[in-house]
Design an enzyme around this catalytic site. Structure first.
Site, PDB file in Angstrom:
ATOM      1  N   GLU A 253      -0.115  -2.615  -0.196  1.00  0.00           N
ATOM      2  CA  GLU A 253      -0.598  -3.056   1.110  1.00  0.00           C
ATOM      3  C   GLU A 253      -1.421  -1.968   0.818  1.00  0.00           C
ATOM      4  O   GLU A 253      -0.993  -1.002   1.616  1.00  0.00           O
ATOM      5  CB  GLU A 253      -0.676  -3.705   2.155  1.00  0.00           C
ATOM      6  CG  GLU A 253       0.657  -4.802   3.027  1.00  0.00           C
ATOM      7  CD  GLU A 253       0.537  -6.233   2.560  1.00  0.00           C
ATOM      8  OE1 GLU A 253      -0.873  -6.432   2.013  1.00  0.00           O
ATOM      9  OE2 GLU A 253       1.159  -6.907   1.867  1.00  0.00           O
ATOM     10  N   CYS A 287      -7.872  -1.078   7.108  1.00  0.00           N
ATOM     11  CA  CYS A 287      -8.166  -1.005   5.790  1.00  0.00           C
ATOM     12  C   CYS A 287      -8.602  -2.340   5.911  1.00  0.00           C
ATOM     13  O   CYS A 287      -9.556  -1.901   5.133  1.00  0.00           O
ATOM     14  CB  CYS A 287      -6.746  -1.538   5.418  1.00  0.00           C
ATOM     15  SG  CYS A 287      -5.983  -2.528   6.868  1.00  0.00           S
TER      16      CYS A 287
HETATM   17  P1  NAD Z   1      -2.010   8.024   1.543  1.00  0.00           P
HETATM   18  O1  NAD Z   1      -1.402   6.802   0.972  1.00  0.00           O
HETATM   19  O2  NAD Z   1      -2.100   9.069   1.995  1.00  0.00           O
HETATM   20  O3  NAD Z   1      -0.338   7.883   3.013  1.00  0.00           O
HETATM   21  C1  NAD Z   1       0.129   6.543   3.023  1.00  0.00           C
HETATM   22  C2  NAD Z   1       1.476   7.803   3.323  1.00  0.00           C
HETATM   23  O4  NAD Z   1       2.482   7.261   2.043  1.00  0.00           O
HETATM   24  C3  NAD Z   1       2.526   8.412   4.216  1.00  0.00           C
HETATM   25  O5  NAD Z   1       3.141   7.519   5.535  1.00  0.00           O
HETATM   26  C4  NAD Z   1       1.960   9.481   2.853  1.00  0.00           C
HETATM   27  O6  NAD Z   1       3.249  10.782   3.559  1.00  0.00           O
HETATM   28  C5  NAD Z   1       2.721   8.583   1.692  1.00  0.00           C
HETATM   29  N1  NAD Z   1       3.023   9.204   0.493  1.00  0.00           N
HETATM   30  C6  NAD Z   1       2.133   9.849   0.503  1.00  0.00           C
HETATM   31  N2  NAD Z   1       2.181  10.542  -1.351  1.00  0.00           N
HETATM   32  C7  NAD Z   1       3.314  10.291  -1.358  1.00  0.00           C
HETATM   33  C8  NAD Z   1       4.302  10.209  -2.186  1.00  0.00           C
HETATM   34  N3  NAD Z   1       3.982  10.588  -3.352  1.00  0.00           N
HETATM   35  N4  NAD Z   1       5.051   9.012  -2.302  1.00  0.00           N
HETATM   36  C9  NAD Z   1       5.883   8.173  -1.557  1.00  0.00           C
HETATM   37  N5  NAD Z   1       5.041   8.115   0.285  1.00  0.00           N
HETATM   38  C10 NAD Z   1       3.405   9.275  -0.387  1.00  0.00           C
HETATM   39  O7  NAD Z   1      -2.806   6.589   3.300  1.00  0.00           O
HETATM   40  P2  NAD Z   1      -3.554   7.003   4.649  1.00  0.00           P
HETATM   41  O8  NAD Z   1      -4.278   7.934   4.178  1.00  0.00           O
HETATM   42  O9  NAD Z   1      -2.479   7.563   5.520  1.00  0.00           O
HETATM   43  O10 NAD Z   1      -4.007   6.268   5.442  1.00  0.00           O
HETATM   44  C11 NAD Z   1      -4.911   5.186   4.684  1.00  0.00           C
HETATM   45  C12 NAD Z   1      -5.134   4.528   3.564  1.00  0.00           C
HETATM   46  O11 NAD Z   1      -3.734   2.909   3.898  1.00  0.00           O
HETATM   47  C13 NAD Z   1      -6.370   3.668   3.273  1.00  0.00           C
HETATM   48  O12 NAD Z   1      -6.642   3.641   1.835  1.00  0.00           O
HETATM   49  C14 NAD Z   1      -6.195   2.200   4.334  1.00  0.00           C
HETATM   50  O13 NAD Z   1      -6.944   0.962   3.523  1.00  0.00           O
HETATM   51  C15 NAD Z   1      -4.555   1.644   3.730  1.00  0.00           C
HETATM   52  N6  NAD Z   1      -4.497   1.587   4.299  1.00  0.00           N
HETATM   53  C16 NAD Z   1      -3.826  -0.296   4.088  1.00  0.00           C
HETATM   54  C17 NAD Z   1      -3.927  -1.488   5.161  1.00  0.00           C
HETATM   55  C18 NAD Z   1      -3.193  -2.777   4.621  1.00  0.00           C
HETATM   56  O14 NAD Z   1      -2.409  -3.357   5.086  1.00  0.00           O
HETATM   57  N7  NAD Z   1      -3.689  -3.006   3.185  1.00  0.00           N
HETATM   58  C19 NAD Z   1      -2.936  -1.303   6.044  1.00  0.00           C
HETATM   59  C20 NAD Z   1      -3.462  -0.269   6.712  1.00  0.00           C
HETATM   60  C21 NAD Z   1      -4.048   1.185   5.724  1.00  0.00           C
END
Ligand code: NAD
Length: 481
Positions: A253, A287
């Site tokens: 997502e 999001c």
């Molecule tokens: P992010 O991708 O930076 O981080 C999300 C998670 O991934 C965190 O727990 C982070 O520690 C982890 N992560 C980062 N690098 C990783 C790796 N190499 N391996 C494994 N895990 C890793 O996102 P964010 O900044 O926390 O959140 C914002 C983003 O989330 C926005 O793009 C938003 O649109 C999206 N989002 C999407 C939805 C949806 O349902 N489509 C809902 C909420 C947020």
């Protein structure tokens, strides 16, 4: 409710119910005060391995009734501690008190709906005597939990609700789950684990590991006992997971860049209200926040004025102040990036009407008009309370083309009463959701939710769909004479 009066929380991981610590720790910072409000362990890959191995060794024997009771008890506990959770969410994310209370209410719904759906069996029966080759048999379907363990990774913007959308369906389907919350807001997830254990969840069914993704992220996505990785977060990390997870089911997502479309027949007051609310709630960090407003030229002058009037009324400030509408964004770095993007859009010809005056991580609602649809501000996901108006030609063909012109395809909102427009938008917008006269983010916690294109692979979330993706369908057949 004085933030400074709160003690610093030194939390430990919850691994199959055991409290596990490490020497190295991660600081959790309040974006408004810039003070460390807690620390959590920085797990190493071996901690993640241990969590998966313990989960795999456990097989849940909980009945549907028992799972339902655990989920409903969790909902009740969350309702009774709503303010406690809201305080924690605000402290670690900078989301304002109103948003945090709303978040706690949504999480209640997630557990309540999961509890109600747990008792529903969606097995099907196929009679086989339905063709000339048919036999006197019946084929039955049943859902079984995954053989392995669910690996869940969550973002910062909904510290309680997003985590709940992974955990509740996992419990409802009798699965075991290891959750890695973001390093930015892990305290809420740890507090939630305690609620679930208190509600009677066998501790082996849920572990929370914390730490820096660069040192333990890959362990979460490559563990041999992980059957499925469910990830909510950015496109960048989602694609990294898709490239590295190997032979596992993936539920991704990802980011969004959702339009609110305003056509010439729209009630402009109502459209402006949706635009401002949709772009600024949760500090614009949803999001499905309104990230672009596509308004047809014919009504754009009047609409922009109404948007400006509403945006000016919003109060941005101390997130713990109950009268504040917009708290901070996640950190100062993010706020600086929005400032730069708005500045670049203005260089491209956009008009700044309000805001863009940052103080630390406080970034106020910012209205920008005449934004070129090719500007980075609206072509990429700008994850903050910016309200960008893109003026589009007065024909639906162009509106649909411009709306579909980004890499994202999560959701959309449409302001028009014309049925011919509505049916075209529903049919032709390349998105997972079209909400007529609502913000793109509108949903209930149970309805199918999720995007296409860069916003996701098409697997839906929402409690009911998540329960499907967390199970295997087994068929069995019997003679039936
Ligand atoms: P992010 O991708 O930076 O981080 C999300 C998670 O991934 C965190 O727990 C982070 O520690 C982890 N992560 C980062 N690098 C990783 C790796 N190499 N391996 C494994 N895990 C890793 O996102 P964010 O900044 O926390 O959140 C914002 C983003 O989330 C926005 O793009 C938003 O649109 C999206 N989002 C999407 C939805 C949806 O349902 N489509 C809902 C909420 C947020």
């Amino acid at each position: 409710m004085n933030m400074q009066a709160q003690a610093v929380r030194h939390e430990k991981m919850r691994i199959a119910g055991a409290l596990v610590d490490t020497d190295e720790r991660v600081n959790v910072v309040n974006p408004y005060t810039n003070k460390v409000i807690g620390t959590v362990p920085a797990a190493r890959p071996e901690h993640v391995r241990d969590a998966f191995a313990r989960a795999k060794a456990f097989k849940s024997k909980l009945t549907r009734y028992e799972r339902q009771q655990i989920l409903l008890r969790t909902a009740d506990i969350l309702a009774s501690r709503k303010e406690e959770f809201a305080r924690l969410i605000t402290a670690e994310s900078g989301l304002c008190w109103k948003d945090s209370l709303y978040e706690a209410g949504r999480a209640y719904d997630v557990y309540s709906f999961a509890g109600q759906l747990t008792i529903k069996d969606d097995s099907e029966v196929f009679s086989c005597d339905i063709s000339p080759q048919g036999k006197s048999r019946k084929i039955f379907t049943m859902r079984t939990p995954l053989l392995g363990v669910i690996s869940a990774i969550t973002p910062f913007n909904h510290p309680l609700n997003m985590v709940s959308h992974k955990i509740a369906p996992a419990i409802a389907t009798n699965n075991r789950i290891i959750l890695k919350p973001t390093e930015l807001t892990p305290l809420t997830a740890l507090a939630l684990a305690d609620v679930l254990y208190e509600a009677g969840l066998p501790p082996e069914m849920l572990s929370i590991v914390t730490g820096n993704p660069h040192s333990m992220g890959d362990a979460m996505i490559t563990d041999p006992d992980a059957d499925l990785v469910t990830f909510t977060g950015s496109v960048r990390v989602g694609k990294h997971i898709a490239a590295n997870a190997g032979y596992k089911r993936l539920v991704l997502e990802l980011g969004g860049n959702d339009p609110l479309i305003v056509m010439e027949d729209a009630d402009l007051e109502k459209a402006a209200e949706l635009a401002v609310l949709g772009a600024t709630k949760n500090s614009g960090q949803r999001c499905t926040a309104v990230k672009r407003i596509l308004c047809v030229e014919a009504v754009a002058d009047e609409f922009a004025e109404l948007v400006l009037k509403r945006a000016r009324k919003l109060k941005c400030g101390d997130p713990m102040d109950p009268s504040v509408d917009v708290g901070t964004v996640i950190h100062e770095g993010a706020a600086k990036e929005f400032e730069r993007r708005v500045g670049d859009a203005v260089k491209d010809g956009a008009h700044l009407l309000h805001g863009n005056d940052r103080q630390g991580a406080l970034y106020p609602p910012t209205v920008v008009d005449h934004v070129p649809y090719t500007s980075e501000l609206v072509l990429q996901e700008t994850f903050g309370p910016v309200i960008p108006i893109i003026r589009v030609p007065n024909d639906i063909e162009s509106v649909i083309r411009i709306s579909n012109s980004t890499a994202f395809g999560l959701s959309s909102g449409v302001c028009t009463n014309r049925l011919d427009y509505i049916t075209r938008f529903v049919n032709e917008l390349d998105v997972g959701t079209v909400n007529v006269w609502e913000v793109p983010g509108y949903r209930i916690e149970m309805s199918p939710f999720g995007g296409i294109k860069d916003s996701g692979l098409g697997y839906k979330e929402g409690v009911q769909e998540a329960m499907k993706s967390f199970t295997n369908v087994k068929t069995y057949s019997l003679p039936w004479s």
